[in-house]
Write a protein that holds these residues in place. Structure first.
Motif, mmCIF file in Angstrom:
data_model
loop_
_atom_site.group_PDB
_atom_site.id
_atom_site.type_symbol
_atom_site.label_atom_id
_atom_site.label_comp_id
_atom_site.label_asym_id
_atom_site.label_seq_id
_atom_site.Cartn_x
_atom_site.Cartn_y
_atom_site.Cartn_z
ATOM 1 N N ARG A 1 52.119 45.210 21.160
ATOM 2 C CA ARG A 1 52.678 45.454 22.493
ATOM 3 C C ARG A 1 52.287 44.358 23.482
ATOM 4 O O ARG A 1 52.636 44.423 24.656
ATOM 5 C CB ARG A 1 52.209 46.816 23.009
ATOM 6 N N ALA A 2 51.573 43.376 23.000
ATOM 7 C CA ALA A 2 51.153 42.228 23.811
ATOM 8 C C ALA A 2 50.472 42.688 25.098
ATOM 9 O O ALA A 2 49.470 43.405 25.042
ATOM 10 C CB ALA A 2 52.340 41.304 24.083
ATOM 11 N N ASP A 3 51.029 42.304 26.254
ATOM 12 C CA ASP A 3 50.357 42.614 27.519
ATOM 13 C C ASP A 3 50.872 43.892 28.178
ATOM 14 O O ASP A 3 50.734 44.074 29.380
ATOM 15 C CB ASP A 3 50.502 41.444 28.497
ATOM 16 N N HIS A 4 51.428 44.806 27.374
ATOM 17 C CA HIS A 4 51.978 46.041 27.936
ATOM 18 C C HIS A 4 51.286 47.308 27.420
ATOM 19 O O HIS A 4 51.833 48.390 27.565
ATOM 20 C CB HIS A 4 53.481 46.137 27.643
ATOM 21 N N GLY A 5 50.129 47.191 26.817
ATOM 22 C CA GLY A 5 49.508 48.365 26.228
ATOM 23 C C GLY A 5 48.031 48.518 26.546
ATOM 24 O O GLY A 5 47.482 47.858 27.440
ATOM 25 N N ASN A 6 47.386 49.377 25.780
ATOM 26 C CA ASN A 6 45.974 49.676 25.996
ATOM 27 C C ASN A 6 45.069 48.473 25.731
ATOM 28 O O ASN A 6 44.054 48.302 26.401
ATOM 29 C CB ASN A 6 45.548 50.843 25.093
ATOM 30 N N THR A 7 45.448 47.665 24.765
ATOM 31 C CA THR A 7 44.629 46.494 24.447
ATOM 32 C C THR A 7 44.528 45.560 25.648
ATOM 33 O O THR A 7 43.452 45.034 25.949
ATOM 34 C CB THR A 7 45.213 45.748 23.232
ATOM 35 N N GLN A 8 45.636 45.367 26.355
ATOM 36 C CA GLN A 8 45.605 44.518 27.543
ATOM 37 C C GLN A 8 44.727 45.122 28.631
ATOM 38 O O GLN A 8 44.019 44.399 29.338
ATOM 39 C CB GLN A 8 47.022 44.304 28.082
ATOM 40 N N LEU A 9 44.761 46.455 28.767
ATOM 41 C CA LEU A 9 43.875 47.113 29.735
ATOM 42 C C LEU A 9 42.415 46.833 29.410
ATOM 43 O O LEU A 9 41.608 46.565 30.313
ATOM 44 C CB LEU A 9 44.121 48.618 29.743
ATOM 45 N N PHE A 10 42.068 46.886 28.141
ATOM 46 C CA PHE A 10 40.686 46.598 27.733
ATOM 47 C C PHE A 10 40.314 45.157 28.097
ATOM 48 O O PHE A 10 39.220 44.895 28.603
ATOM 49 C CB PHE A 10 40.527 46.828 26.222
#
Length: 213
Positions: free
Chosen positions: A11-20
């Motif tokens: 999901r690139a910069d649109h998901g939970n990983t980006q929030l982290f």
């Protein structure tokens, strides 16, 4: 210390990983460069990684499995001639207990040593599935911990073991938690939540489709 952060989410910069990544970086005085595996050629990225002292790979865990694009990158990495490069991982998962990621943790540790990286460890945080869905105040403590993790990393070049331990709780579910999750109320709330996600993505009417059968 020259550090590169990698976002291993499809999901690139649109998901939970980006929030982290965002909340980790909020603890830094100087933001780190971030590259997205979804938008990169894995061969080219593997070569670019050699220009950095440290790699921090942040990724989701999907039912015990890492994303395929992360594995594609791993397949392009070659053993280093020395331990001068470091690598660490931050894994966010939907299941509550961090024990679900321990198999991956063991793999990542073994991979780092095979590639001759200095292994900084793996930060595991469960119960993160709703981070990008629910209002952020529900995850205030988590975001503070991620910021503190960033602060500590900038000072020491490593993950704070105390914060890693806190983020990893609970390791396993208690008997009470299991019974609570099995209750009809929680089951019904879970169903309502999933139906809302299906409707938001325009696929509620197709929820019983079985395209591979």
């Amino acid at each position: 210390m020259k550090t590169l952060m990698l976002n291993g989410s499809p999901r690139a910069d649109h998901g939970n990983t980006q929030l982290f990544i965002d909340h980790f970086q909020s603890g830094l005085t100087t933001p780190l460069p971030v590259r997205y595996l979804l938008r990169e050629n894995p061969t080219t990225l593997a070569l670019a990684m050699k220009e950095y002292d440290t790699i921090l790979l942040v990724m989701p865990l999907y039912i015990h499995a890492m994303p395929g694009l992360v594995m594609k990158l791993f397949e392009e990495l070659k053993p280093q001639s020395s331990h001068h490069q470091k690598i660490g991982f931050i894994v966010q998962a939907g299941f509550i207990e961090s024990a679900t990621a321990r198999y991956l943790e063991n793999y990542l540790s073994a991979l780092a040593h095979r590639l001759n990286y200095t292994y900084l460890g793996t930060v595991i945080k469960g119960d993160a599935a709703a981070c990008s869905i629910l209002p952020h105040f529900f995850f205030g403590r988590l975001f503070k911990q991620l910021k503190a993790l960033g602060v500590a990393y900038e000072k020491t070049g490593s993950f704070d073991p105390l914060l890693v331990k806190k983020l990893g709780k609970p390791v396993c579910l208690s008997e009470f938690q299991v019974r609570l999750l099995e209750s009809r109320l929680v089951s019904r709330l879970n169903q309502v939540g999933w139906n809302w996600i299906l409707k938001r993505n325009g696929c509620f009417e197709n929820r019983f489709d079985r395209p591979f059968l």
